[in-house]
Each structure stands twice: as structure tokens, then as C-alpha cells.
Design a protein around this motif. Sequence first.
Motif, PDB file in Angstrom:
ATOM      1  N   MET A 153       0.701  -1.417   0.124  1.00 24.74           N
ATOM      2  CA  MET A 153      -0.127   0.044  -0.017  1.00 24.74           C
ATOM      3  C   MET A 153       0.790   1.307   0.432  1.00 24.74           C
ATOM      4  SD  MET A 153      -3.012  -1.551   2.916  1.00 24.74           S
ATOM      5  CE  MET A 153      -3.377   0.296   3.055  1.00 24.74           C
ATOM      6  N   LEU A 154       1.810   1.551   1.120  1.00 25.91           N
ATOM      7  CA  LEU A 154       2.642   2.344   1.337  1.00 25.91           C
ATOM      8  C   LEU A 154       2.934   2.676  -0.335  1.00 25.91           C
ATOM      9  CD1 LEU A 154       3.692   4.701   2.727  1.00 25.91           C
ATOM     10  CD2 LEU A 154       5.703   3.071   3.633  1.00 25.91           C
ATOM     11  N   GLU A 155       3.826   1.649  -0.833  1.00 28.09           N
ATOM     12  CA  GLU A 155       4.717   1.434  -2.281  1.00 28.09           C
ATOM     13  C   GLU A 155       3.448   2.565  -3.632  1.00 28.09           C
ATOM     14  OE1 GLU A 155       8.061   1.402  -3.389  1.00 28.09           O
ATOM     15  OE2 GLU A 155       8.106   0.682  -1.207  1.00 28.09           O
ATOM     16  N   VAL A 156       2.346   2.168  -3.297  1.00 28.19           N
ATOM     17  CA  VAL A 156       1.570   3.051  -4.508  1.00 28.19           C
ATOM     18  C   VAL A 156       1.460   4.277  -4.451  1.00 28.19           C
ATOM     19  CG1 VAL A 156      -1.078   2.651  -5.074  1.00 28.19           C
ATOM     20  CG2 VAL A 156      -0.023   0.787  -4.306  1.00 28.19           C
ATOM     21  N   LEU A 157       1.316   4.823  -2.829  1.00 26.56           N
ATOM     22  CA  LEU A 157       1.784   6.210  -2.058  1.00 26.56           C
ATOM     23  C   LEU A 157       3.173   6.879  -2.771  1.00 26.56           C
ATOM     24  CD1 LEU A 157       0.021   6.038   1.324  1.00 26.56           C
ATOM     25  CD2 LEU A 157      -1.084   6.534  -1.193  1.00 26.56           C
ATOM     26  N   LYS A 158       3.911   5.800  -2.611  1.00 35.15           N
ATOM     27  CA  LYS A 158       5.161   6.774  -2.883  1.00 35.15           C
ATOM     28  C   LYS A 158       5.361   6.681  -4.748  1.00 35.15           C
ATOM     29  CE  LYS A 158       8.459   4.800  -0.875  1.00 35.15           C
ATOM     30  NZ  LYS A 158       9.786   3.827  -0.217  1.00 35.15           N
ATOM     31  N   THR A 159       4.437   5.811  -5.579  1.00 39.84           N
ATOM     32  CA  THR A 159       4.979   5.673  -6.789  1.00 39.84           C
ATOM     33  C   THR A 159       4.452   6.858  -7.284  1.00 39.84           C
ATOM     34  OG1 THR A 159       4.866   3.855  -6.913  1.00 39.84           O
ATOM     35  CG2 THR A 159       3.787   4.500  -9.124  1.00 39.84           C
ATOM     36  N   ASN A 160       3.076   7.007  -6.867  1.00 39.01           N
ATOM     37  CA  ASN A 160       1.975   8.584  -7.402  1.00 39.01           C
ATOM     38  C   ASN A 160       2.787   9.993  -6.633  1.00 39.01           C
ATOM     39  OD1 ASN A 160      -0.530   7.406  -8.611  1.00 39.01           O
ATOM     40  ND2 ASN A 160      -0.210   5.982  -7.460  1.00 39.01           N
ATOM     41  N   LYS A 161       3.792   9.247  -6.126  1.00 41.49           N
ATOM     42  CA  LYS A 161       4.405  10.506  -5.463  1.00 41.49           C
ATOM     43  C   LYS A 161       3.307  12.172  -4.824  1.00 41.49           C
ATOM     44  CE  LYS A 161       7.802  10.808  -9.443  1.00 41.49           C
ATOM     45  NZ  LYS A 161       8.537  11.419 -10.202  1.00 41.49           N
ATOM     46  N   LEU A 162       2.565  11.170  -3.398  1.00 40.58           N
ATOM     47  CA  LEU A 162       1.910  11.631  -2.816  1.00 40.58           C
ATOM     48  C   LEU A 162       2.581  11.839  -1.548  1.00 40.58           C
ATOM     49  CD1 LEU A 162      -0.982  10.077  -4.234  1.00 40.58           C
ATOM     50  CD2 LEU A 162      -0.919  11.769  -4.506  1.00 40.58           C
ATOM     51  N   TYR A 163       2.179  12.865  -0.907  1.00 34.78           N
ATOM     52  CA  TYR A 163       2.731  13.375   0.382  1.00 34.78           C
ATOM     53  C   TYR A 163       1.121  13.878   1.340  1.00 34.78           C
ATOM     54  CZ  TYR A 163       6.908  14.177  -1.608  1.00 34.78           C
ATOM     55  OH  TYR A 163       8.008  12.803  -2.699  1.00 34.78           O
ATOM     56  N   GLU A 164       1.572  13.798   2.351  1.00 33.79           N
ATOM     57  CA  GLU A 164       0.187  14.523   3.292  1.00 33.79           C
ATOM     58  C   GLU A 164      -0.962  13.319   3.340  1.00 33.79           C
ATOM     59  OE1 GLU A 164       1.992  18.734   4.763  1.00 33.79           O
ATOM     60  OE2 GLU A 164      -0.127  18.223   3.508  1.00 33.79           O
ATOM     61  N   VAL A 165      -0.923  12.237   2.980  1.00 31.11           N
ATOM     62  CA  VAL A 165      -1.847  11.525   2.602  1.00 31.11           C
ATOM     63  C   VAL A 165      -1.604  10.441   3.590  1.00 31.11           C
ATOM     64  CG1 VAL A 165      -0.607  10.233   0.778  1.00 31.11           C
ATOM     65  CG2 VAL A 165      -2.524  10.475   0.773  1.00 31.11           C
ATOM     66  N   ALA A 166      -2.884   9.318   3.839  1.00 27.90           N
ATOM     67  CA  ALA A 166      -3.504   8.282   4.788  1.00 27.90           C
ATOM     68  C   ALA A 166      -4.023   7.730   3.993  1.00 27.90           C
ATOM     69  CB  ALA A 166      -3.245   8.469   5.847  1.00 27.90           C
ATOM     70  N   VAL A 167      -3.770   5.696   4.118  1.00 29.36           N
ATOM     71  CA  VAL A 167      -4.924   5.303   3.581  1.00 29.36           C
ATOM     72  C   VAL A 167      -4.865   3.872   3.969  1.00 29.36           C
ATOM     73  CG1 VAL A 167      -2.755   4.384   2.041  1.00 29.36           C
ATOM     74  CG2 VAL A 167      -5.485   3.729   1.519  1.00 29.36           C
ATOM     75  N   VAL A 168      -6.254   3.457   4.170  1.00 28.50           N
ATOM     76  CA  VAL A 168      -6.421   2.326   4.968  1.00 28.50           C
ATOM     77  C   VAL A 168      -7.634   1.294   4.049  1.00 28.50           C
ATOM     78  CG1 VAL A 168      -7.912   1.342   6.973  1.00 28.50           C
ATOM     79  CG2 VAL A 168      -6.498   3.571   7.262  1.00 28.50           C
ATOM     80  N   VAL A 169      -7.782   0.013   3.987  1.00 26.36           N
ATOM     81  CA  VAL A 169      -7.603  -0.890   3.250  1.00 26.36           C
ATOM     82  C   VAL A 169      -8.179  -1.990   4.585  1.00 26.36           C
ATOM     83  CG1 VAL A 169      -8.317  -3.055   1.830  1.00 26.36           C
ATOM     84  CG2 VAL A 169      -6.554  -0.700   1.591  1.00 26.36           C
TER      85      VAL A 169
END
Length: 209
Positions: free
Chosen positions: A81-97
Motif C-alpha cells: 500500500m505504501l509503495e503505491v503512495l510513493k509511486t504516485n509521489k503523494l505526500y500528506e496522505v493516509a490510506v486504510v484498506v
Amino acid sequence: MERYLSIGGETQTEKIIDKSRFLTTSKHVCGEDEAKAFIEKIRSNYPDATHNCYAYICDNLGNFLRFSDDGEPQGTAGMPMLEVLKTNKLYEVAVVVTRYFGGVKLGAGGLVRAYSGCVAENIAAARKVSYEPCIESKISVDYPLTDSAVRFFNEFGADVLGCEYLNDVTFSVAVKKLQETTFTAELLNRLCGKVKIQKIREYFFPFKI
């Protein structure tokens, strides 16, 4: 940092994979306290879920990040999940599945694909914003010039944060710092100089993409 990408607000998506129900929720967060509060809110919303796995990057430099598999096999949920955030170059974001187990085991590879895929689909659906240095100003015009001022703000792409109707009409407007000089010159020209501009502050603002 001149700019960084994030998401605006909160977005939830849902997917069924081999009878398991996956609810993915993402949100813009400023700091770890907000990230933790968001995760706890999701957990309280779905207390009967099998897993609430999460990942977040809660600063604008990519240094403050955390993830959790929440009982899934190690490395199959939080890190993908974290790798998806990093790949999209997103900051100040949280995600819960949030997963409700449907009785069919997915295996390690299947779990990685499920969790990363759910986050990727959620992020694709979320509203993207670009945080850039902005100048916020108070812009005052006489009542007859109100419509002209509003049209100009819309045409220029400025963000109107608020408006006060007193002796004149005073708008609170955010403009990208790099465009502020051009914005001021064109506004003065459009309204024939009949406008008062007072710079209030400079900060990072979430401009729509």
C-alpha cells in the motif's frame, strides 16, 4: 520544496476479490496525529472487519511514513500500500484498506495484488491537488465592479476563499506565488485601477489539478 502532490478530502472505494470485501479509504492528513486519528476512525466505523491495514506519508518531504499489515502475512498489505503512495509521489496522505474475509485464501502474491490494486484504484478516483506557495490577499472593490472581479478571478484560476459585503466588497483570494505579479497587473488593468489589494500571508495552498 516548490510544490508537492496530495489528495483533497476523503475518498472511499469498494471491491470484491474472491468473495472478500475490500473497502479502501484515503484522506489528506497534516501530521501523524491526524493520520492516527483517521485510522482510528476507520477502525471504529468497521469494528467487525477482519483487517484494517494502513499506510501513510504524513509530511511533505516523504520522511515520516508508517504502515501496518494488521494481522495479514508480513509484507503482503501495508508495504505494498505504501509503495503505491510513493509511486504516485503523494505526500500528506493516509490510506486504510478494510477487509472482510470471504472464506477464500488469496496467498501472499494474491494479497499483495489485492491491497496494492485497491489503493491504486482509490488514488485514481481521489481528487488530486498540488500544494504550491501562494499569496493570499484581501481585494476590495466597489459594488458595481463585483461581477467583473469575480469573472476575472475565474478566468485567471484564482481561488476565492471568502467574501465580505460591507462598505465595499472584499474578497480573500489565493494565487500561486509565481503568478502573483501577473495577477495583480492584469487585475488592475481589468478594473481600471479601481481596486485595493492588501497582501495578507504566504503559505502552501492546495490548488486543483
